[in-house]
Design a protein around this motif. Structure first.
Motif: not given
Length: 228
Positions: A163-171, A186-190
């Protein structure tokens, strides 16, 4: 693959467990504050009953709630009821949900929930399972996040991380219990932040039930998560 029939059985078992536990309290306790700000235990029980009916509506192709105001008004109306009425209502509404969930249906179809959220019908029993388990904890009557089954805890962490993956407000965040890791933000790969703790503490933080004080954070501060 989602096994909606198995999840429906889990909902039934979790509901029975909640009903048995709640039957041990009394009318005065029902009026006392729950762990949810501004809600008594009666509010939690009323919400669970009305949510069961709302998910029946979802499964049968009707709007989940007439409106946000109507949802809130129904909870406020039902919250002051005595314990025996609360439990009878929850038992009856749970039976209606089980009946709707057992009816022949296309479980791959898309259904609409609150606020325009959509999902596959097969996930509705799991969503109800989440409501029952987390609100059982919210009642504050001796059932804790540590008491949740390993299967439920892992699946709910998976669900909230997605749910939070890609969310702009979650680092970008790496979450781990020391044996398994998830990535979200925001960027689950880094990953920018690594959050470590027990699965109960991780779930509590992700689900807004704990403040994260039991977690270890490396690479920054504990991310502030948007409300669910």
């Amino acid at each position: 693959m989602i096994d909606h029939a198995r999840d429906l059985a889990s909902v039934r078992d979790a509901t029975d467990q909640l009903l048995n536990a709640a039957a041990e309290v009394n009318n005065a306790s029902v009026a006392e504050p729950s762990r949810l700000p501004g809600w008594s235990r009666g509010h939690v029980l009323a919400h669970l009953a009305r949510n069961a009916d709302a998910l029946v509506d979802v499964l049968e192709g009707r709007p989940m709630y007439a409106s946000a105001d109507a949802r809130d008004a129904d909870i406020e109306r039902d919250a002051p009821r005595p314990l025996d009425v609360q439990l009878a209502d929850l038992r009856d509404s749970a039976a209606r949900f089980q009946e709707a969930g057992a009816a022949p249906a296309d479980w791959s179809r898309t259904v609409e929930l609150r606020n325009g959220v959509t999902d596959v019908a097969a996930r509705v029993p799991f969503r109800r399972w989440v409501e029952v388990e987390l609100h059982h904890v919210d009642l504050g009557i001796g059932y804790e996040l540590e008491d949740l089954s390993a299967e439920f805890t892992e699946r709910e962490i998976d669900f909230l991380v997605a749910r939070f993956t890609g969310h702009p407000d979650v680092p970008s965040t790496r979450i781990t219990d020391g044996t398994h890791a998830w990535r979200t933000g925001r960027d689950a790969t880094e990953p920018e932040v690594t959050v470590t703790g027990s699965r109960a503490d991780l779930l509590g933080w992700l689900a807004g039930r704990r403040d994260g004080s039991g977690l270890t954070v490396v690479g920054g501060t504990l991310p502030t998560l948007p409300p669910l």
